[in-house]
Design a protein around this motif. Structure first.
Motif, short mmCIF file in Angstrom:
data_model
loop_
_atom_site.label_atom_id
_atom_site.label_comp_id
_atom_site.label_asym_id
_atom_site.label_seq_id
_atom_site.Cartn_x
_atom_site.Cartn_y
_atom_site.Cartn_z
N ALA A 1 -47.07 28.53 -64.39
CA ALA A 1 -45.93 27.61 -64.29
C ALA A 1 -46.23 26.30 -65.02
N ILE A 2 -47.45 25.77 -64.80
CA ILE A 2 -47.80 24.50 -65.45
C ILE A 2 -47.85 24.68 -66.96
N GLY B 1 -44.41 25.01 -68.36
CA GLY B 1 -43.75 23.72 -68.29
C GLY B 1 -44.20 22.79 -69.39
N LEU B 2 -45.51 22.73 -69.62
CA LEU B 2 -46.03 21.82 -70.65
C LEU B 2 -45.62 22.28 -72.05
N PHE C 1 -42.90 23.91 -72.75
CA PHE C 1 -41.49 23.55 -72.84
C PHE C 1 -41.32 22.06 -73.15
N LEU C 2 -42.14 21.23 -72.50
CA LEU C 2 -41.99 19.78 -72.70
C LEU C 2 -42.47 19.34 -74.08
N TYR C 3 -43.54 19.99 -74.59
CA TYR C 3 -44.16 19.46 -75.80
C TYR C 3 -43.80 20.20 -77.08
N PRO D 1 -40.87 21.10 -78.51
CA PRO D 1 -39.87 20.45 -79.39
C PRO D 1 -40.44 19.21 -80.06
N ILE D 2 -41.24 18.44 -79.33
CA ILE D 2 -41.80 17.23 -79.92
C ILE D 2 -42.78 17.59 -81.02
N LEU E 1 -40.93 18.61 -84.08
CA LEU E 1 -40.35 17.41 -84.71
C LEU E 1 -41.40 16.70 -85.56
N SER F 1 -38.89 9.13 -85.82
CA SER F 1 -39.18 9.57 -84.46
C SER F 1 -40.67 9.73 -84.23
N ILE G 1 -42.77 7.95 -81.37
CA ILE G 1 -43.53 8.72 -80.38
C ILE G 1 -44.99 8.29 -80.40
N VAL H 1 -45.34 4.89 -78.65
CA VAL H 1 -45.22 4.98 -77.20
C VAL H 1 -46.44 5.66 -76.59
N ALA H 2 -46.88 6.77 -77.22
CA ALA H 2 -48.03 7.50 -76.68
C ALA H 2 -49.27 6.61 -76.67
N PRO I 1 -41.84 25.06 -59.37
CA PRO I 1 -43.15 25.71 -59.61
C PRO I 1 -44.14 24.78 -60.31
N ILE I 2 -43.63 23.93 -61.22
CA ILE I 2 -44.53 23.01 -61.92
C ILE I 2 -45.12 22.01 -60.92
N LEU J 1 -45.29 11.41 -69.93
CA LEU J 1 -45.33 10.92 -71.31
C LEU J 1 -44.05 11.20 -72.11
N PRO J 2 -43.51 12.44 -72.10
CA PRO J 2 -42.27 12.66 -72.87
C PRO J 2 -41.12 11.79 -72.36
N THR K 1 -40.77 8.62 -74.22
CA THR K 1 -40.27 8.63 -75.59
C THR K 1 -38.75 8.71 -75.56
N ILE L 1 -34.21 10.99 -79.28
CA ILE L 1 -35.11 11.78 -80.11
C ILE L 1 -35.38 13.14 -79.47
N ALA M 1 -34.56 16.63 -81.21
CA ALA M 1 -35.56 17.66 -81.48
C ALA M 1 -35.00 19.05 -81.22
N ILE N 1 -34.21 23.09 -83.33
CA ILE N 1 -34.64 24.37 -82.77
C ILE N 1 -33.46 25.31 -82.60
N TYR O 1 -34.24 19.73 -70.20
CA TYR O 1 -35.33 19.08 -70.93
C TYR O 1 -35.40 17.59 -70.62
N LEU P 1 -36.02 16.96 -66.45
CA LEU P 1 -37.08 17.66 -65.72
C LEU P 1 -38.06 16.71 -65.00
#
Lengths: 275, 298
Positions: A12-13, A16-17, A19-21, A23-24, A27, A237, A241, A244-245, B102-103, B124-125, B128, B132, B136, B140, B174, B177
């Motif tokens: 799951a983790i 999830g990660l 999915f989150l990362y 697209p970025i 990009l 972008s 990013i 910010v990071a 679940p996460i 972190l996301p 941002t 953006i 993104a 896709i 997205y 979440l």
């Protein structure tokens, strides 16, 4: 015995990660694509960064956005901190419920409504919309976030320190500046950062509150994105990013380093006491 | 007991600021929603004629009416937009919960050090730019985009997702979440693990302990997360506008179009007032829950 993560948890983790990362990551990757098309990888190139820096409209908008962010975050931090102090330390005063409602309402209010109402105000008062109206709008929207962060810190912080200072004859304003403020400083700084990034990010409220000559970066990006994907926007972008990071990581590392230092000095004091 | 005068005086500046820039503008929206559209600048009537004194104000008051609201009721477009906003927000919130729970559960079961890193990775996301992150997804989901490239590579037919409802849901999940994961994680992290051990000792299989112990105890986090997602999703503008195409009707977009494209300020205001009325119940629920959490935390 504490149960560790099961394979299901790890899956799951990971999902999830990804999915989150993903697209970025895509990009960022395609900002270095020599080809204009997303589907074609034309080799590594920094040409979009060059054309980004040559694009005066985008660079001008970026500069407006940074200035709006700096000024509005500072105003929001001052007002939000004052509001948090009144709510956390003021006890029960007349109008407290109205006040706390007013402070927190902008957080849950849809952005379209906030923007619309501020625009009507500026029109009614015959204020020309531009740079300063965006600053006012952003200060109003982000003040609540600062208040939440600072309030959370104020309620956990030992108030007997303030009372001791006042018992020893320290005037209230000096107590605030020399005892309270240094103690809540990390929360105030975090509130400022939050207000600043929210201001950098905002499209909807800025579109209503802004006028000719004060186009912010999100407004510019939005009008380009509506026309389709553009590698220049990918480059812009990526830079945002990265900025910010870096800021968030520095904040996390400094926080960790400070905690380690505190632990060490406590351990040192313990050793000295034992010796 | 010390007097708290100084602390109370601190309320004055934010109070005045919010009064002028939040409460008063809101009264203007309300007033405008009772006005009529006009070909002028500003494009609405009536205007208060201050030079006529009291009579001017009286004439102004009598010119206000419910006409705009009557039009909202008679025009199907608005009703459809409201219902579809509520549906998008409800289903979007549910999907966020299904993906986010679940996460959050997995994060809470990790070792403390890993947990902090994962927490940072989830937040972190969120720092941002929203715009953006939505952008993104265009690259896709569009027909010649990355998703179809991937599908083609493994020999499957392409999908056209951009400008459909599915794309709006992907964008909503997205973007929102973290709002779902963080409150649930905060509750699960504090949960007493010995409860699960007790259940296991008494012979309960893990899935049963999960439904009867973990889930009920995490409900406050679930409610907080659901409200934090649902409220802004109803008024969302960027996601449906960029990913949903022209057929996707949502109320935030309707306000935007009425205002900028049609220059019908009274209609935009009336739509905004009704939107806010729709959100009063979830907002009050959320504030009450926050107040309760604050009291419990002390």
């Amino acid at each position: 015995m504490r149960k560790g993560p099961t394979p299901f948890n790890i899956a799951a983790i990971t999902a999830g990660l990804v999915f989150l990362y993903l697209p970025i990551a895509a990009l960022v990757l395609y900002s270095f694509n020599a080809s204009r098309l997303v589907t074609v990888w034309g080799g590594f190139s920094t040409r979009w960064y060059e054309s980004l820096f040559a694009n005066e409209a985008l660079m001008g908008a970026a500069w407006v956005t940074v200035r709006v962010g700096l000024i509005s975050a500072t105003a929001a931090t001052i007002l939000g901190t004052l509001a948090a102090v009144a709510l956390a330390r003021g006890g029960r005063f007349g109008g407290r419920t109205l006040f706390s409602g007013l402070v927190y309402a902008p957080m849950v209010m849809p952005e379209v409504i906030l923007g619309l109402s501020l625009l009507l105000l500026f029109v009614a008062l015959r204020i020309d919309r531009g740079f300063w109206t965006v600053v006012i709008a952003h200060s109003t929207c982000t003040l609540a976030y600062v208040a939440v962060v600072v309030h959370a810190r104020l309620v956990t912080f030992d108030r007997s320190l303030e009372e001791a200072a006042q018992d020893l004859g320290c005037p209230p304003i000096r107590t605030f500046l020399t005892v309270t403020l240094p103690n809540i400083a990390p929360a105030v700084a975090a509130g400022w950062m939050l207000a600043f990034t929210l201001s950098l990010d905002d499209l909807v409220v800025a579109s209503f509150a802004s006028g000719p000559g004060a186009t912010t970066l999100p407004m510019r990006i939005y009008s380009q994105v509506r026309l389709g994907v553009s590698p220049e926007i990918n480059a812009a972008s990526t830079l945002l990013i990265a900025a910010v990071a870096t800021a968030v990581l520095i904040y996390a590392i400094v926080g960790k380093w400070r905690r380690v230092k505190e632990l060490r000095s406590e351990a040192g004091a313990g050793r000295r006491a034992a010796a | 007991m010390k007097t708290k005068r100084g602390e109370r005086l601190a309320a004055i500046a934010p109070f005045l600021w919010l009064g002028v820039f939040f409460l008063f503008p809101f009264a203007l929206v309300l007033k405008l929603s009772f006005s009529d559209q006009a070909l002028a600048m500003p494009p609405y009537a009536p205007q208060i004629d201050w030079s006529a004194g009291l009579a001017g104000i009286r004439a102004f008051m009598s010119a206000l009416d419910l006409e705009t609201y009557a039009r909202l009721k008679s025009d199907d477009l608005y009703l459809v937009a409201y219902l579809s906003s509520l549906r998008f927000a409800a289903i979007g919130t549910l999907l966020c919960l299904l993906v986010g729970y679940p996460i959050a559960l997995g994060m809470a079961r990790c070792a403390p050090n890993t947990r902090n890193i994962l927490l940072l990775a989830v937040i972190l996301p969120f720092w941002t730019s929203f715009l953006i992150r939505v952008y993104a997804w265009i690259a896709i989901l569009k027909p010649e985009g990355l998703l179809n490239m991937g599908l083609e590579a493994i020999g499957l037919p392409g999908l056209s997702v951009l400008n459909t409802q599915a794309a709006v849901y992907v964008g909503l999940i997205y973007c929102y979440l973290p709002f779902m994961v963080l409150p649930i994680y905060a509750v699960l992290e504090k949960q007493d693990h010995s409860l699960l051990e007790a259940a296991a000792d008494l012979g309960s299989p893990p899935w049963k302990s999960f439904w009867q112990v973990t889930v009920p105890l995490s409900l406050p986090g679930v409610t907080a997360g659901a409200l934090l997602c649902f409220i802004p999703m109803v008024g969302e503008f960027v996601v449906p506008d960029l990913l949903g195409g022209v057929q996707t009707l949502m109320i935030g977009k309707t306000i935007w179009t009425e205002f900028f494209a049609n220059r019908d300020w009274p209609s935009a205001s009336a739509v905004a007032v009704v939107l806010l009325l729709t959100l009063v119940i979830p907002i009050v629920l959320y504030q009450r829950q926050q107040a309760k959490a604050l009291e419990a935390g002390r």
